[in-house]
Design a protein around this motif. Structure first.
Motif, PDB file in Angstrom:
ATOM      1  N   TYR A  88       0.863  -1.175   0.000  1.00 41.12           N
ATOM      2  CA  TYR A  88       0.000   0.000   0.000  1.00 41.12           C
ATOM      3  C   TYR A  88       0.900   1.225   0.000  1.00 41.12           C
ATOM      4  O   TYR A  88       1.799   1.339   0.833  1.00 41.12           O
ATOM      5  CB  TYR A  88      -0.871  -0.018   1.259  1.00 41.12           C
ATOM      6  CG  TYR A  88      -1.743   1.202   1.444  1.00 41.12           C
ATOM      7  CD1 TYR A  88      -3.021   1.241   0.899  1.00 41.12           C
ATOM      8  CD2 TYR A  88      -1.306   2.292   2.186  1.00 41.12           C
ATOM      9  CE1 TYR A  88      -3.841   2.347   1.082  1.00 41.12           C
ATOM     10  CE2 TYR A  88      -2.121   3.399   2.372  1.00 41.12           C
ATOM     11  CZ  TYR A  88      -3.372   3.418   1.821  1.00 41.12           C
ATOM     12  OH  TYR A  88      -4.187   4.510   1.998  1.00 41.12           O
ATOM     13  N   PRO A 121      -4.233   6.527  -2.802  1.00 44.85           N
ATOM     14  CA  PRO A 121      -3.490   5.270  -2.670  1.00 44.85           C
ATOM     15  C   PRO A 121      -3.289   4.524  -3.991  1.00 44.85           C
ATOM     16  O   PRO A 121      -4.057   4.671  -4.936  1.00 44.85           O
ATOM     17  CB  PRO A 121      -4.369   4.428  -1.748  1.00 44.85           C
ATOM     18  CG  PRO A 121      -5.372   5.340  -1.180  1.00 44.85           C
ATOM     19  CD  PRO A 121      -5.511   6.481  -2.119  1.00 44.85           C
ATOM     20  N   PHE A 123      -1.826   0.332  -5.083  1.00 50.03           N
ATOM     21  CA  PHE A 123      -1.648  -1.009  -4.538  1.00 50.03           C
ATOM     22  C   PHE A 123      -0.766  -1.828  -5.471  1.00 50.03           C
ATOM     23  O   PHE A 123      -0.799  -1.639  -6.687  1.00 50.03           O
ATOM     24  CB  PHE A 123      -3.005  -1.715  -4.407  1.00 50.03           C
ATOM     25  CG  PHE A 123      -4.011  -0.923  -3.625  1.00 50.03           C
ATOM     26  CD1 PHE A 123      -4.118  -1.071  -2.258  1.00 50.03           C
ATOM     27  CD2 PHE A 123      -4.852  -0.020  -4.261  1.00 50.03           C
ATOM     28  CE1 PHE A 123      -5.046  -0.345  -1.534  1.00 50.03           C
ATOM     29  CE2 PHE A 123      -5.785   0.715  -3.552  1.00 50.03           C
ATOM     30  CZ  PHE A 123      -5.878   0.553  -2.181  1.00 50.03           C
TER      31      PHE A 123
END
Length: 157
Positions: A88, A121, A123
């Protein structure tokens, strides 16, 4: 494209709610601004397509500018309920009201209505069940409390 009507709302779907428990922050004044280091103690995330925990040891290396705006630099590890590790990483901005940091120090929560918290964010994983996360754009909003961050994240469709 520019002859079409403006879209006044991005199409999104709820990705997950994320709560992260934090160690005490380390404040480091520098000639380039104030650095704030915050280490992740743990946490959890839950959404319609994945859920699990935030593992201890990640962190946020915040840079607070002369304008009072904090620029996030988060890196942490998620572990899904079925054991998959996901990297993350998040950038974003955080702006508190004038008394926001004092309120946090007293143990108060700085709500969504009183702040501007916008994480972005990303990933990374190679597990086929969650590789779809690697190819999405994600935005969110959040709230801060003493020792805890809560973010609601959305996938832009």
């Amino acid at each position: 494209m520019f002859d079409r009507a403006l879209i006044n709302a991005l199409p999104v779907e709820h990705l997950c709610d994320l709560s992260i428990d934090l160690e005490l922050r380390q404040v480091i004044p520098t000639p380039l601004g104030t650095r704030v280091t915050v280490v992740v103690k743990g946490g959890r995330f839950e959404g319609p397509r994945f859920r699990g925990e935030m593992l201890p040891g990640g962190g946020d290396w915040v840079s607070v500018g002369a304008d009072g705006i904090s620029r996030m630099d988060v890196r942490a590890t998620m572990r899904t309920h079925d054991g998959v590790l996901i990297h993350y990483e998040s950038q974003g901005v955080l702006s508190f009201p004038g008394d926001g940091r004092e309120r946090l120090a007293k143990g108060e929560r700085v709500s969504f209505d009183d702040s501007y918290v916008r994480p972005t964010p990303r990933f990374e994983t190679s597990d086929e069940r969650y590789v779809w996360l690697c190819g999405i754009v994600t935005v969110g909003y959040g709230e801060y409390g003493l020792g805890r961050i809560d973010h609601r994240l959305f996938r832009i469709l």
